[in-house]
Design a protein around this motif. Structure first.
Motif, short mmCIF file in Angstrom:
data_model
loop_
_atom_site.label_atom_id
_atom_site.label_comp_id
_atom_site.label_asym_id
_atom_site.label_seq_id
_atom_site.Cartn_x
_atom_site.Cartn_y
_atom_site.Cartn_z
N GLN A 185 25.84 10.46 -54.89
CA GLN A 185 26.28 9.65 -53.77
C GLN A 185 25.52 8.33 -53.72
O GLN A 185 26.11 7.26 -53.54
CB GLN A 185 26.10 10.40 -52.45
N ALA A 186 24.19 8.39 -53.87
CA ALA A 186 23.39 7.17 -53.86
C ALA A 186 23.72 6.29 -55.05
O ALA A 186 23.78 5.06 -54.93
CB ALA A 186 21.90 7.51 -53.86
N ASP A 187 23.96 6.91 -56.21
CA ASP A 187 24.30 6.13 -57.39
C ASP A 187 25.65 5.44 -57.22
O ASP A 187 25.81 4.27 -57.59
CB ASP A 187 24.32 7.04 -58.62
N ASP A 188 26.62 6.17 -56.65
CA ASP A 188 27.92 5.56 -56.40
C ASP A 188 27.80 4.37 -55.46
O ASP A 188 28.46 3.33 -55.65
CB ASP A 188 28.89 6.59 -55.81
N MET A 189 26.95 4.50 -54.43
CA MET A 189 26.79 3.40 -53.49
C MET A 189 26.11 2.20 -54.17
O MET A 189 26.46 1.05 -53.91
CB MET A 189 25.99 3.83 -52.27
N GLN A 190 25.16 2.46 -55.06
CA GLN A 190 24.53 1.37 -55.79
C GLN A 190 25.56 0.62 -56.64
O GLN A 190 25.55 -0.61 -56.69
CB GLN A 190 23.42 1.91 -56.69
#
Length: 302
Positions: A219-224
């Protein structure tokens, strides 16, 4: 949250973006090679966060080992962490919990998006990035930015003062040597007490300790990735920033940019009374920036 790391990130972004207009031949989001092969920097942490920290650098790899405690509102929390950063990934390890998270590196995602652009679009990105660098700190409370040059520990430093914080970064090396000030109730006092270059780095400096489970935070990687794409898409817009910095920055953190993509609110983003609202669950500029700040916090650990 490691407040001094968040402040250091914004100071770095400001200094990194200011001169990019002149670097037509280079991707401004690719970290340059440091002026040394390896380095070891030891810090003393004061203020709200007390303890010690060691930064290891080997080429473009960095590892920050922190052994400290955070005191706020009469409560103290142990902070024993390792943050490993490479062009490909960022790993945040909490030694107290025996676990960690991994994501890709957002700067690398931005560099990849920049490489997709035409030469003309890249020129616009560099121009707008320089403008953004000048305005980035000014968006924060008490954020009027002041920059100067100096010398610290025998090294030339870029001095940035904003948000009640002053940072001293080794020019051309992206190494923070001193961070002092306060942001609200948070006192920050980080000072390098030892700086060595071209030294042997311990074999375990970049290793994940035994028994620590690291999971990839999709999730954090997708947001980045989304943030990186939004930043570059907005920076390539010739009209970026003409409709107010908060709207433009909100769009870069994921808020809708409107039909023209010029930082305008999306239709229905504001109610008839002019109050901030939402449409079809899309975040507004303020909410999007808050989400973006959570991602930035994740880059440096909690």
């Amino acid at each position: 949250m490691k407040l001094n790391k968040i402040v250091a990130f914004f100071a770095f972004m400001t200094l990194a973006l200011l001169p990019v207009a002149a670097n037509a031949a280079k991707n401004p989001f690719v970290m340059p090679d440091p002026p040394f092969d390896t380095a070891k920097v030891q810090y003393k942490l004061g203020g709200a966060q007390k303890g010690a920290e060691v930064l290891y650098i080997d080429g473009k790899k960095r590892a920050t080992h922190t052994d400290a405690s955070m005191s706020m509102f009469g409560m103290s929390t142990a902070q024993k962490t390792i943050v490993i950063t490479t062009p490909d990934k960022i790993v945040n390890i909490d030694l107290e919990k025996g676990e960690g998270t991994e994501t890709g590196n957002m700067l690398t995602y931005m560099a990849q998006e920049y490489d997709k652009l035409s030469a003309a679009e890249q020129a616009t990105v560099r121009k707008n990035a320089e403008k953004m660098g000048r305005n980035l700190m000014g968006m924060m409370p008490g954020g009027q930015i002041k920059t100067s040059k100096g010398t610290l520990m025998g090294k030339p430093v870029d001095i940035v003062s904003a948000m009640g914080i002053t940072t001293y970064s080794w020019s051309g090396a992206d190494v923070m040597l001193k961070t002092q000030g306060s942001l609200g109730p948070m006192q920050v006092d980080t000072q390098a007490v030892s700086l060595e270059t071209n030294v042997a780095i311990p074999a375990d400096a970049f290793a994940i300790p035994a028994g620590v489970k690291v999971t990839f935070d999709q999730q954090a990687d997708d947001m980045q990735r989304t943030m990186a794409k939004n930043w570059i898409n907005n920076l390539k817009d010739p009209n970026f920033g003409k409709n107010g910095g908060n709207a433009g920055m909100g769009a870069m953190f994921g808020a809708p940019t409107g039909q023209q993509g010029h930082g305008q609110p999306a239709p229905g983003a504001y109610g008839s009374s002019g109050e901030h609202g939402e449409q079809q669950g899309e975040p507004g500029a303020d909410e999007a920036m808050e989400q973006g700040m959570k991602v930035l916090q994740g880059l440096f650990g909690n």
